[in-house]
Scaffold this active site. Structure first.
Site, PDB file in Angstrom:
ATOM      1  N   GLU A  91      41.172  59.791  55.764  1.00 18.61           N
ATOM      2  CA  GLU A  91      41.553  58.480  56.297  1.00 18.61           C
ATOM      3  C   GLU A  91      41.713  58.555  57.816  1.00 18.61           C
ATOM      4  OE1 GLU A  91      44.652  56.442  54.130  1.00 18.61           O
ATOM      5  OE2 GLU A  91      44.191  57.529  52.272  1.00 18.61           O
TER       6      GLU A  91
ATOM      7  N   MET B  74      40.328  51.266  47.887  1.00 14.10           N
ATOM      8  CA  MET B  74      41.800  51.256  47.916  1.00 14.10           C
ATOM      9  C   MET B  74      42.326  49.832  48.128  1.00 14.10           C
ATOM     10  SD  MET B  74      42.722  54.881  49.803  1.00 14.10           S
ATOM     11  CE  MET B  74      41.614  54.767  51.204  1.00 14.10           C
ATOM     12  N   THR B  75      42.186  49.040  47.077  1.00 14.76           N
ATOM     13  CA  THR B  75      42.543  47.621  47.134  1.00 14.76           C
ATOM     14  C   THR B  75      44.041  47.422  46.906  1.00 14.76           C
ATOM     15  OG1 THR B  75      41.605  47.602  44.895  1.00 14.76           O
ATOM     16  CG2 THR B  75      40.320  46.553  46.623  1.00 14.76           C
TER      17      THR B  75
ATOM     18  N   GLU C  28      48.102  47.783  49.433  1.00 16.92           N
ATOM     19  CA  GLU C  28      48.791  47.951  50.720  1.00 16.92           C
ATOM     20  C   GLU C  28      48.512  46.844  51.718  1.00 16.92           C
ATOM     21  OE1 GLU C  28      51.167  51.081  51.901  1.00 16.92           O
ATOM     22  OE2 GLU C  28      51.444  50.003  50.013  1.00 16.92           O
TER      23      GLU C  28
ATOM     24  N   TRP D 133      47.325  54.031  42.296  1.00 20.63           N
ATOM     25  CA  TRP D 133      48.166  54.712  43.283  1.00 20.63           C
ATOM     26  C   TRP D 133      49.580  54.160  43.120  1.00 20.63           C
ATOM     27  CZ3 TRP D 133      48.125  58.881  46.153  1.00 20.63           C
ATOM     28  CH2 TRP D 133      49.188  59.054  47.058  1.00 20.63           C
TER      29      TRP D 133
END
Length: 330
Positions: free
Chosen positions: A112, A175-176, A178, A301
Protein backbone atom coordinates in the site's frame (compact mmCIF):
# COMPACT_ATOMS: atom_id res chain seq x y z
CA UNK A 1 -23.94 -20.77 -6.09
CA UNK A 2 -20.61 -21.39 -4.36
CA UNK A 3 -18.27 -18.46 -3.78
CA UNK A 4 -14.75 -18.00 -2.49
CA UNK A 5 -14.64 -16.62 1.04
CA UNK A 6 -11.38 -15.20 2.37
CA UNK A 7 -10.66 -13.44 5.62
CA UNK A 8 -7.70 -11.85 7.37
CA UNK A 9 -6.49 -12.77 10.85
CA UNK A 10 -3.57 -11.94 13.09
CA UNK A 11 -1.77 -14.84 14.84
CA UNK A 12 -3.06 -13.66 18.24
CA UNK A 13 -6.71 -14.36 17.33
CA UNK A 14 -8.79 -15.92 20.09
CA UNK A 15 -8.77 -19.71 19.59
CA UNK A 16 -12.56 -19.96 19.95
CA UNK A 17 -13.06 -17.28 17.29
CA UNK A 18 -10.64 -19.13 15.02
CA UNK A 19 -12.41 -22.48 15.40
CA UNK A 20 -15.87 -20.96 14.91
CA UNK A 21 -14.78 -19.02 11.81
CA UNK A 22 -12.74 -21.55 9.84
CA UNK A 23 -15.68 -23.69 8.58
CA UNK A 24 -16.98 -20.59 6.79
CA UNK A 25 -13.80 -19.93 4.77
CA UNK A 26 -12.14 -20.99 1.54
CA UNK A 27 -8.87 -19.19 2.37
CA UNK A 28 -7.37 -17.60 5.46
CA UNK A 29 -4.94 -14.71 4.96
CA UNK A 30 -2.32 -14.46 7.72
CA UNK A 31 -1.39 -10.87 8.50
CA UNK A 32 1.40 -10.04 7.94
CA UNK A 33 4.92 -10.69 6.72
CA UNK A 34 7.20 -7.73 6.01
CA UNK A 35 10.21 -7.27 3.76
CA UNK A 36 13.77 -5.96 3.88
CA UNK A 37 15.51 -3.91 1.21
CA UNK A 38 17.55 -6.98 0.26
CA UNK A 39 14.48 -9.11 -0.46
CA UNK A 40 14.35 -11.08 2.77
CA UNK A 41 11.16 -11.81 4.71
CA UNK A 42 10.27 -10.41 8.09
CA UNK A 43 8.76 -13.58 9.50
CA UNK A 44 5.37 -14.19 11.11
CA UNK A 45 4.69 -16.67 13.91
CA UNK A 46 1.77 -18.25 12.10
CA UNK A 47 2.27 -22.02 12.45
CA UNK A 48 -0.75 -22.38 14.76
CA UNK A 49 -3.06 -20.65 12.30
CA UNK A 50 -1.71 -22.70 9.39
CA UNK A 51 -2.27 -25.98 11.24
CA UNK A 52 -5.81 -25.01 12.28
CA UNK A 53 -6.71 -23.88 8.74
CA UNK A 54 -5.38 -27.04 7.14
CA UNK A 55 -7.35 -29.19 9.60
CA UNK A 56 -10.57 -27.48 8.43
CA UNK A 57 -9.82 -27.71 4.70
CA UNK A 58 -9.03 -23.99 4.45
CA UNK A 59 -6.11 -22.77 2.31
CA UNK A 60 -3.77 -20.55 4.40
CA UNK A 61 -2.09 -17.65 2.58
CA UNK A 62 0.88 -15.58 3.67
CA UNK A 63 0.13 -11.87 3.44
CA UNK A 64 3.18 -9.94 2.30
CA UNK A 65 3.08 -6.21 2.98
CA UNK A 66 5.62 -3.54 2.10
CA UNK A 67 6.18 -3.09 5.82
CA UNK A 68 9.48 -2.47 7.58
CA UNK A 69 10.88 -3.83 10.86
CA UNK A 70 8.65 -1.39 12.77
CA UNK A 71 5.54 -2.85 11.12
CA UNK A 72 4.60 0.25 9.15
CA UNK A 73 3.98 0.64 5.41
CA UNK A 74 7.15 2.03 3.83
CA UNK A 75 6.84 3.52 0.33
CA UNK A 76 10.59 3.94 -0.08
CA UNK A 77 11.31 0.37 1.02
CA UNK A 78 8.81 -0.93 -1.54
CA UNK A 79 10.36 1.21 -4.26
CA UNK A 80 13.86 0.01 -3.41
CA UNK A 81 12.86 -3.65 -3.72
CA UNK A 82 10.62 -3.26 -6.77
CA UNK A 83 13.34 -1.52 -8.75
CA UNK A 84 16.17 -3.89 -7.81
CA UNK A 85 16.15 -7.06 -9.97
CA UNK A 86 18.35 -8.95 -7.51
CA UNK A 87 16.18 -8.07 -4.51
CA UNK A 88 13.03 -8.99 -6.46
CA UNK A 89 14.41 -12.37 -7.48
CA UNK A 90 15.56 -13.04 -3.92
CA UNK A 91 12.16 -12.10 -2.53
CA UNK A 92 10.33 -14.40 -4.96
CA UNK A 93 12.52 -17.33 -3.94
CA UNK A 94 12.08 -16.50 -0.24
CA UNK A 95 8.29 -16.42 -0.71
CA UNK A 96 8.36 -19.83 -2.40
CA UNK A 97 10.65 -21.33 0.24
CA UNK A 98 8.45 -20.03 3.05
CA UNK A 99 5.29 -21.40 1.40
CA UNK A 100 6.88 -24.81 0.95
CA UNK A 101 8.40 -24.94 4.44
CA UNK A 102 5.22 -23.94 6.25
CA UNK A 103 2.58 -25.65 4.11
CA UNK A 104 0.96 -22.46 2.85
CA UNK A 105 -1.18 -22.20 -0.27
CA UNK A 106 0.24 -19.04 -1.76
CA UNK A 107 0.89 -15.34 -1.20
CA UNK A 108 -1.40 -12.33 -0.93
CA UNK A 109 0.38 -9.06 -1.77
CA UNK A 110 -0.64 -5.99 0.22
CA UNK A 111 1.74 -3.26 -0.92
CA UNK A 112 0.00 0.00 0.00
CA UNK A 113 0.94 3.69 -0.43
CA UNK A 114 3.24 2.99 -3.38
CA UNK A 115 4.84 5.82 -5.32
CA UNK A 116 2.95 6.46 -8.59
CA UNK A 117 6.07 5.74 -10.62
CA UNK A 118 6.22 2.20 -9.16
CA UNK A 119 2.82 1.04 -10.43
CA UNK A 120 4.21 -0.86 -13.42
CA UNK A 121 7.11 -2.30 -11.42
CA UNK A 122 4.67 -3.56 -8.79
CA UNK A 123 2.43 -5.23 -11.35
CA UNK A 124 5.48 -6.73 -13.03
CA UNK A 125 6.71 -8.10 -9.71
CA UNK A 126 3.33 -9.69 -8.93
CA UNK A 127 3.37 -11.26 -12.41
CA UNK A 128 6.93 -12.48 -11.87
CA UNK A 129 5.86 -14.13 -8.61
CA UNK A 130 2.81 -15.75 -10.21
CA UNK A 131 4.92 -17.19 -13.02
CA UNK A 132 7.21 -18.74 -10.39
CA UNK A 133 4.50 -19.96 -7.98
CA UNK A 134 1.68 -21.18 -10.24
CA UNK A 135 3.70 -24.03 -11.81
CA UNK A 136 4.46 -25.18 -8.24
CA UNK A 137 0.73 -25.23 -7.47
CA UNK A 138 0.52 -22.03 -5.39
CA UNK A 139 -1.77 -19.05 -5.87
CA UNK A 140 -0.93 -15.34 -6.03
CA UNK A 141 -3.50 -12.78 -4.93
CA UNK A 142 -3.31 -9.02 -4.52
CA UNK A 143 -5.19 -6.48 -2.39
CA UNK A 144 -6.05 -3.27 -4.25
CA UNK A 145 -7.18 0.17 -3.09
CA UNK A 146 -10.84 0.98 -3.89
CA UNK A 147 -10.49 2.93 -7.15
CA UNK A 148 -13.31 4.36 -9.26
CA UNK A 149 -11.18 5.43 -12.24
CA UNK A 150 -7.71 4.63 -13.56
CA UNK A 151 -5.94 7.90 -12.82
CA UNK A 152 -7.48 8.47 -9.38
CA UNK A 153 -5.10 10.73 -7.42
CA UNK A 154 -3.70 9.99 -3.98
CA UNK A 155 -0.82 7.86 -2.65
CA UNK A 156 -3.23 5.06 -1.69
CA UNK A 157 -4.46 4.69 -5.29
CA UNK A 158 -1.77 5.71 -7.78
CA UNK A 159 0.49 2.69 -7.35
CA UNK A 160 -2.30 0.19 -8.05
CA UNK A 161 -3.10 -0.43 -11.72
CA UNK A 162 -6.30 -2.48 -11.92
CA UNK A 163 -5.84 -3.59 -15.53
CA UNK A 164 -2.24 -4.72 -15.04
CA UNK A 165 -3.05 -6.43 -11.74
CA UNK A 166 -5.98 -8.23 -13.31
CA UNK A 167 -3.46 -9.88 -15.61
CA UNK A 168 -0.69 -10.35 -13.03
CA UNK A 169 -2.57 -12.04 -10.16
CA UNK A 170 -4.84 -15.07 -9.87
CA UNK A 171 -7.29 -13.13 -7.67
CA UNK A 172 -7.71 -9.45 -6.83
CA UNK A 173 -9.27 -8.24 -3.59
CA UNK A 174 -10.84 -4.79 -3.94
CA UNK A 175 -10.60 -3.16 -0.51
CA UNK A 176 -14.12 -1.77 -0.56
CA UNK A 177 -14.13 -0.40 3.00
CA UNK A 178 -12.73 2.42 5.15
CA UNK A 179 -14.75 5.28 3.72
CA UNK A 180 -15.68 5.79 7.33
CA UNK A 181 -12.33 5.43 9.12
CA UNK A 182 -10.68 6.14 12.46
CA UNK A 183 -9.42 9.64 11.63
CA UNK A 184 -12.21 10.69 9.27
CA UNK A 185 -15.70 12.09 9.82
CA UNK A 186 -18.60 9.83 10.82
CA UNK A 187 -20.01 7.79 7.94
CA UNK A 188 -20.56 4.18 6.89
CA UNK A 189 -17.37 2.11 6.64
CA UNK A 190 -18.54 0.49 3.39
CA UNK A 191 -21.55 2.35 1.98
CA UNK A 192 -23.12 0.20 -0.73
CA UNK A 193 -23.59 3.14 -3.11
CA UNK A 194 -19.82 3.80 -3.03
CA UNK A 195 -18.90 0.11 -3.14
CA UNK A 196 -20.92 -0.07 -6.37
CA UNK A 197 -18.82 2.69 -7.93
CA UNK A 198 -15.64 0.70 -7.28
CA UNK A 199 -17.17 -2.49 -8.70
CA UNK A 200 -18.49 -0.61 -11.75
CA UNK A 201 -14.92 0.39 -12.57
CA UNK A 202 -13.29 -2.82 -11.34
CA UNK A 203 -15.18 -5.16 -13.66
CA UNK A 204 -14.09 -3.11 -16.68
CA UNK A 205 -10.43 -3.68 -15.77
CA UNK A 206 -10.36 -7.10 -14.09
CA UNK A 207 -12.37 -10.22 -15.02
CA UNK A 208 -15.21 -10.47 -12.43
CA UNK A 209 -14.29 -14.13 -11.93
CA UNK A 210 -11.01 -12.91 -10.39
CA UNK A 211 -12.49 -10.29 -8.05
CA UNK A 212 -13.05 -10.65 -4.31
CA UNK A 213 -15.13 -7.82 -2.83
CA UNK A 214 -13.94 -6.54 0.52
CA UNK A 215 -16.35 -6.51 3.48
CA UNK A 216 -15.59 -4.87 6.85
CA UNK A 217 -16.24 -6.84 10.03
CA UNK A 218 -16.33 -3.87 12.40
CA UNK A 219 -17.73 -0.43 13.07
CA UNK A 220 -16.67 2.90 14.56
CA UNK A 221 -17.91 5.08 17.41
CA UNK A 222 -17.17 8.78 16.88
CA UNK A 223 -17.32 11.40 19.61
CA UNK A 224 -18.89 14.58 18.25
CA UNK A 225 -18.19 17.19 17.12
CA UNK A 226 -15.70 15.76 14.62
CA UNK A 227 -12.54 17.90 14.47
CA UNK A 228 -10.24 17.33 11.48
CA UNK A 229 -6.77 16.30 12.61
CA UNK A 230 -7.84 15.78 16.23
CA UNK A 231 -10.79 13.40 16.38
CA UNK A 232 -10.18 9.65 16.51
CA UNK A 233 -13.04 7.15 16.39
CA UNK A 234 -13.15 4.03 18.52
CA UNK A 235 -13.12 0.81 16.50
CA UNK A 236 -15.74 -1.65 17.79
CA UNK A 237 -17.12 -5.03 16.79
CA UNK A 238 -20.55 -5.30 15.22
CA UNK A 239 -21.75 -7.24 18.27
CA UNK A 240 -20.48 -4.56 20.64
CA UNK A 241 -22.21 -1.88 18.54
CA UNK A 242 -25.60 -3.53 19.09
CA UNK A 243 -24.92 -4.16 22.78
CA UNK A 244 -23.81 -0.53 23.24
CA UNK A 245 -26.99 0.76 21.62
CA UNK A 246 -29.02 -1.33 24.06
CA UNK A 247 -26.99 -0.09 27.05
CA UNK A 248 -27.40 3.58 26.18
CA UNK A 249 -30.98 3.26 24.97
CA UNK A 250 -30.19 4.36 21.42
CA UNK A 251 -32.53 3.59 18.54
CA UNK A 252 -30.68 1.89 15.68
CA UNK A 253 -31.53 3.52 12.36
CA UNK A 254 -30.77 2.41 8.79
CA UNK A 255 -29.37 4.68 6.11
CA UNK A 256 -31.15 3.69 2.87
CA UNK A 257 -28.48 5.10 0.54
CA UNK A 258 -25.46 3.56 2.30
CA UNK A 259 -27.55 0.52 3.31
CA UNK A 260 -25.82 0.59 6.68
CA UNK A 261 -27.07 0.85 10.29
CA UNK A 262 -26.15 3.75 12.58
CA UNK A 263 -27.25 5.47 15.78
CA UNK A 264 -26.47 8.43 18.00
CA UNK A 265 -26.33 8.71 21.78
CA UNK A 266 -25.00 10.85 24.62
CA UNK A 267 -22.40 9.46 27.03
CA UNK A 268 -22.10 10.04 30.79
CA UNK A 269 -20.13 13.26 30.16
CA UNK A 270 -22.89 14.66 27.95
CA UNK A 271 -20.91 14.20 24.73
CA UNK A 272 -22.80 13.12 21.63
CA UNK A 273 -21.63 10.03 19.74
CA UNK A 274 -22.34 8.62 16.29
CA UNK A 275 -21.88 4.93 15.55
CA UNK A 276 -21.76 3.15 12.18
CA UNK A 277 -21.44 -0.63 11.93
CA UNK A 278 -22.62 -3.72 10.02
CA UNK A 279 -25.68 -5.83 10.70
CA UNK A 280 -27.48 -8.65 8.90
CA UNK A 281 -29.28 -6.24 6.56
CA UNK A 282 -26.11 -4.41 5.50
CA UNK A 283 -24.23 -7.67 5.01
CA UNK A 284 -27.04 -8.96 2.79
CA UNK A 285 -26.97 -5.74 0.75
CA UNK A 286 -23.23 -6.20 0.14
CA UNK A 287 -23.48 -9.91 -0.65
CA UNK A 288 -26.21 -9.18 -3.20
CA UNK A 289 -23.49 -7.44 -5.25
CA UNK A 290 -21.51 -10.67 -5.58
CA UNK A 291 -24.19 -12.33 -7.71
CA UNK A 292 -25.13 -9.09 -9.46
CA UNK A 293 -21.57 -8.48 -10.69
CA UNK A 294 -20.62 -12.15 -11.09
CA UNK A 295 -17.71 -11.91 -8.66
CA UNK A 296 -15.53 -14.78 -7.45
CA UNK A 297 -16.42 -14.05 -3.84
CA UNK A 298 -15.64 -11.91 -0.82
CA UNK A 299 -12.83 -11.12 1.58
CA UNK A 300 -13.32 -9.90 5.16
CA UNK A 301 -11.16 -7.36 6.97
CA UNK A 302 -10.80 -8.70 9.52
CA UNK A 303 -12.08 -11.77 11.36
CA UNK A 304 -10.64 -11.16 14.82
CA UNK A 305 -14.20 -10.73 16.19
CA UNK A 306 -16.91 -13.33 15.63
CA UNK A 307 -20.13 -11.97 14.15
CA UNK A 308 -22.64 -14.87 13.87
CA UNK A 309 -25.16 -12.86 11.86
CA UNK A 310 -22.70 -12.41 9.03
CA UNK A 311 -22.27 -16.15 8.54
CA UNK A 312 -25.98 -16.85 8.85
CA UNK A 313 -26.71 -14.40 6.03
CA UNK A 314 -23.86 -15.66 3.87
CA UNK A 315 -24.92 -19.30 4.17
CA UNK A 316 -28.52 -18.39 3.40
CA UNK A 317 -27.36 -16.92 0.07
CA UNK A 318 -24.29 -18.91 -1.02
CA UNK A 319 -22.27 -22.03 -0.52
CA UNK A 320 -18.62 -21.67 0.47
CA UNK A 321 -16.32 -22.97 -2.25
CA UNK A 322 -13.72 -25.29 -0.78
CA UNK A 323 -10.48 -25.67 -2.72
CA UNK A 324 -8.97 -29.11 -3.27
CA UNK A 325 -5.72 -27.29 -3.96
CA UNK A 326 -4.63 -23.65 -4.42
CA UNK A 327 -4.38 -24.35 -8.15
CA UNK A 328 -8.19 -24.54 -8.29
CA UNK A 329 -8.29 -20.73 -8.63
CA UNK A 330 -6.15 -20.57 -11.79
Amino acid sequence: MDILVNGYMYPFVNSEVLEATLPNLSMLSLFTYGITAEGDLIQLDDEGLIEAARAQGVVPLMVLAAMNQEGTFDSQLASTVLNNPQARARLVENILSNIQAKGLGGVDFDFEFLFPEDREAYASFVDQTRQRLNPEGYMVTVALAPKTYAEQPGLLYEGHDYALMGQAANLALLMTYEWGYMFGPPMAVAPVNLVRRVLDFGVTQIPPSKILMGIPNYGYDWTLPFVEGQSMAEKISNTEAVERAARVGAEIQYDQLAETPFYRYFDDLGREHEVWFENEASIRAKLNLVAEYGLAGVSYWNLMDYFPGNWEVLHSMFGVRKLNSPADVF
